[in-house]
Write a protein that holds these residues in place. Sequence first.
Motif, PDB file in Angstrom:
ATOM      1  N   LEU A  91      -0.417  22.520  46.157  1.00  0.00           N
ATOM      2  CA  LEU A  91       0.560  23.743  45.951  1.00  0.00           C
ATOM      3  C   LEU A  91      -0.955  24.357  46.239  1.00  0.00           C
ATOM      4  O   LEU A  91      -1.950  24.815  46.313  1.00  0.00           O
ATOM      5  CB  LEU A  91       0.261  24.314  44.957  1.00  0.00           C
ATOM      6  CG  LEU A  91       1.042  23.549  44.097  1.00  0.00           C
ATOM      7  CD1 LEU A  91       1.643  24.064  42.646  1.00  0.00           C
ATOM      8  CD2 LEU A  91       2.412  23.547  44.525  1.00  0.00           C
ATOM      9  N   LYS A  92      -1.556  26.098  46.833  1.00  0.00           N
ATOM     10  CA  LYS A  92      -2.279  26.509  47.057  1.00  0.00           C
ATOM     11  C   LYS A  92      -2.825  27.087  46.268  1.00  0.00           C
ATOM     12  O   LYS A  92      -3.111  27.415  44.452  1.00  0.00           O
ATOM     13  CB  LYS A  92      -1.262  28.071  47.400  1.00  0.00           C
ATOM     14  CG  LYS A  92      -1.044  27.932  49.315  1.00  0.00           C
ATOM     15  CD  LYS A  92      -1.054  29.975  49.706  1.00  0.00           C
ATOM     16  CE  LYS A  92      -0.006  29.454  50.940  1.00  0.00           C
ATOM     17  NZ  LYS A  92      -0.052  27.862  51.129  1.00  0.00           N
ATOM     18  N   ALA A  93      -4.566  27.316  46.552  1.00  0.00           N
ATOM     19  CA  ALA A  93      -5.264  27.504  45.332  1.00  0.00           C
ATOM     20  C   ALA A  93      -5.557  27.771  43.772  1.00  0.00           C
ATOM     21  O   ALA A  93      -5.149  26.684  42.671  1.00  0.00           O
ATOM     22  CB  ALA A  93      -6.681  28.716  45.933  1.00  0.00           C
ATOM     23  N   GLY A  94      -5.254  28.989  43.718  1.00  0.00           N
ATOM     24  CA  GLY A  94      -4.789  28.651  42.460  1.00  0.00           C
ATOM     25  C   GLY A  94      -3.770  28.245  41.494  1.00  0.00           C
ATOM     26  O   GLY A  94      -4.072  28.192  40.450  1.00  0.00           O
ATOM     27  N   ARG A  95      -2.837  27.916  42.142  1.00  0.00           N
ATOM     28  CA  ARG A  95      -1.472  27.308  41.874  1.00  0.00           C
ATOM     29  C   ARG A  95      -2.344  25.870  41.384  1.00  0.00           C
ATOM     30  O   ARG A  95      -1.704  24.841  40.199  1.00  0.00           O
ATOM     31  CB  ARG A  95      -0.452  27.687  42.579  1.00  0.00           C
ATOM     32  CG  ARG A  95       0.256  29.137  42.256  1.00  0.00           C
ATOM     33  CD  ARG A  95       1.665  28.979  43.175  1.00  0.00           C
ATOM     34  NE  ARG A  95       2.497  28.784  41.823  1.00  0.00           N
ATOM     35  CZ  ARG A  95       3.339  29.737  41.150  1.00  0.00           C
ATOM     36  NH1 ARG A  95       2.706  30.800  41.593  1.00  0.00           N
ATOM     37  NH2 ARG A  95       3.481  29.574  40.169  1.00  0.00           N
ATOM     38  N   LEU A  96      -2.893  25.449  41.905  1.00  0.00           N
ATOM     39  CA  LEU A  96      -3.233  24.112  41.948  1.00  0.00           C
ATOM     40  C   LEU A  96      -4.479  23.650  41.099  1.00  0.00           C
ATOM     41  O   LEU A  96      -4.378  23.181  40.546  1.00  0.00           O
ATOM     42  CB  LEU A  96      -4.217  23.437  43.481  1.00  0.00           C
ATOM     43  CG  LEU A  96      -4.693  22.395  43.502  1.00  0.00           C
ATOM     44  CD1 LEU A  96      -2.918  21.702  43.481  1.00  0.00           C
ATOM     45  CD2 LEU A  96      -5.459  22.317  45.114  1.00  0.00           C
ATOM     46  N   ASP A  97      -5.228  25.203  40.838  1.00  0.00           N
ATOM     47  CA  ASP A  97      -5.650  24.493  39.855  1.00  0.00           C
ATOM     48  C   ASP A  97      -5.351  24.713  38.518  1.00  0.00           C
ATOM     49  O   ASP A  97      -5.423  23.662  37.535  1.00  0.00           O
ATOM     50  CB  ASP A  97      -7.054  26.052  39.626  1.00  0.00           C
ATOM     51  CG  ASP A  97      -8.757  26.387  40.644  1.00  0.00           C
ATOM     52  OD1 ASP A  97      -9.072  27.145  41.067  1.00  0.00           O
ATOM     53  OD2 ASP A  97      -7.761  24.643  41.576  1.00  0.00           O
ATOM     54  N   TYR A  98      -4.092  25.308  38.336  1.00  0.00           N
ATOM     55  CA  TYR A  98      -3.732  25.704  37.264  1.00  0.00           C
ATOM     56  C   TYR A  98      -2.948  23.858  37.021  1.00  0.00           C
ATOM     57  O   TYR A  98      -2.765  23.652  35.618  1.00  0.00           O
ATOM     58  CB  TYR A  98      -2.695  27.093  36.786  1.00  0.00           C
ATOM     59  CG  TYR A  98      -1.484  26.623  36.112  1.00  0.00           C
ATOM     60  CD1 TYR A  98      -0.196  26.272  36.306  1.00  0.00           C
ATOM     61  CD2 TYR A  98      -1.796  27.960  35.007  1.00  0.00           C
ATOM     62  CE1 TYR A  98       1.174  26.276  35.543  1.00  0.00           C
ATOM     63  CE2 TYR A  98      -0.755  27.159  34.407  1.00  0.00           C
ATOM     64  CZ  TYR A  98       0.722  26.523  34.410  1.00  0.00           C
ATOM     65  OH  TYR A  98       1.585  27.006  33.113  1.00  0.00           O
ATOM     66  N   LYS A 128     -13.569  20.427  43.444  1.00  0.00           N
ATOM     67  CA  LYS A 128     -12.956  21.526  42.456  1.00  0.00           C
ATOM     68  C   LYS A 128     -11.907  20.932  41.461  1.00  0.00           C
ATOM     69  O   LYS A 128     -11.595  21.431  40.824  1.00  0.00           O
ATOM     70  CB  LYS A 128     -12.062  22.396  43.512  1.00  0.00           C
ATOM     71  CG  LYS A 128     -11.965  24.245  43.054  1.00  0.00           C
ATOM     72  CD  LYS A 128     -12.166  25.229  44.341  1.00  0.00           C
ATOM     73  CE  LYS A 128     -11.968  26.548  43.192  1.00  0.00           C
ATOM     74  NZ  LYS A 128     -10.540  26.073  42.447  1.00  0.00           N
ATOM     75  N   LEU A 129     -10.556  20.052  42.048  1.00  0.00           N
ATOM     76  CA  LEU A 129      -9.798  19.408  41.498  1.00  0.00           C
ATOM     77  C   LEU A 129     -11.222  18.888  40.215  1.00  0.00           C
ATOM     78  O   LEU A 129     -10.865  19.018  38.526  1.00  0.00           O
ATOM     79  CB  LEU A 129      -9.274  18.087  41.955  1.00  0.00           C
ATOM     80  CG  LEU A 129      -8.343  18.903  43.029  1.00  0.00           C
ATOM     81  CD1 LEU A 129      -7.658  17.499  44.092  1.00  0.00           C
ATOM     82  CD2 LEU A 129      -7.134  20.077  43.111  1.00  0.00           C
ATOM     83  N   LEU A 130     -11.787  17.720  40.272  1.00  0.00           N
ATOM     84  CA  LEU A 130     -12.276  17.530  39.157  1.00  0.00           C
ATOM     85  C   LEU A 130     -13.414  18.351  38.667  1.00  0.00           C
ATOM     86  O   LEU A 130     -12.998  18.845  36.838  1.00  0.00           O
ATOM     87  CB  LEU A 130     -13.831  16.664  39.831  1.00  0.00           C
ATOM     88  CG  LEU A 130     -14.420  15.332  38.596  1.00  0.00           C
ATOM     89  CD1 LEU A 130     -13.156  14.670  37.925  1.00  0.00           C
ATOM     90  CD2 LEU A 130     -15.255  14.859  38.998  1.00  0.00           C
ATOM     91  N   ALA A 131     -13.778  19.319  38.622  1.00  0.00           N
ATOM     92  CA  ALA A 131     -14.118  20.607  37.563  1.00  0.00           C
ATOM     93  C   ALA A 131     -13.006  20.903  37.460  1.00  0.00           C
ATOM     94  O   ALA A 131     -12.879  21.578  35.890  1.00  0.00           O
ATOM     95  CB  ALA A 131     -14.877  21.969  38.743  1.00  0.00           C
TER      96      ALA A 131
END
Length: 249
Positions: A91-98, A128-131
């Motif tokens: 998904l787009k950045a913020g939702r992907l982090d979530y 970034k995913l790993l972080a």
Amino acid sequence: MPRTHKSLPRLHVEADLGAGQALTLGREQTNYLVAVMRMKAGDAAILFNGRDGAWLARITDPHRKGVMLEVVVQTARQTAPADLWFGFAPLKAGRLDYLVQKATEMGAGTIQPVITRFTQVSRLKPEKLLANVIEAAEQCQVLSVPAVAPEVTLDALIAGWRVNHGLRRLIVCDESAPPSSPVELLGWLRGLSIGVLIGPEGGFSDDERSQLLAQAFVVPISLGPRILRADTAAVAALALVQATIGDWR
Ligand code: SAH
């Protein structure tokens, strides 16, 4: 009042962990312990690396450029990596982090971005995913850090499933699946290796849906009568799996 292990800061480190070992942390973790948590010499933190379990470590030198700790004693044995596989269309950045943080908290052992026809995101940042996964692992106190697999297209995922996953069943969350009790449906999968797949905000294409439904390893489930956002569907599906046939029992 001494802080219990539960309330001590937990930090993921790359280094091997063993009694008596001296460690110097990097800038970010040093800043967290020394500046944010205002920890002093003698204060303790819990360290884990995903291989050696959790260890209590004490600060020997709260140096602002690199806090030094001595590893003292193991506080928890290493747990086996979680078997649950989780695939999602980025998904787009913020939702992907979530999404990757929630997948970690919900006990996924492998987190796999799957590129589908309507996936909106072009380039993923694996680091970034790993972080995000490590941050979630520190917070929810898992000891085996989920593996973030390199992105794969849905076609390649399907073509390689048997070779890569053997008898694992793939639960595909499909908002057009006929309403049925997911709890009963999942009951049939008890004891099997499980994967969960969530589509993109735009859903699976008709071709993708029919390709998935044609696979013997696919188990389509409905998550109720409403259309959920992909990140909502991810948490709902993972909760359903963990509660019925997973490690919440
Ligand atoms: N194509 C949909 C939106 C997809 S929602 C639309 O009509 O706009 C994003 C993803 O969440 C879907 O691909 C599916 O995997 C999951 N999902 C959302 N609601 C769901 C439901 N009620 N049952 C099963 N899966 C659902």
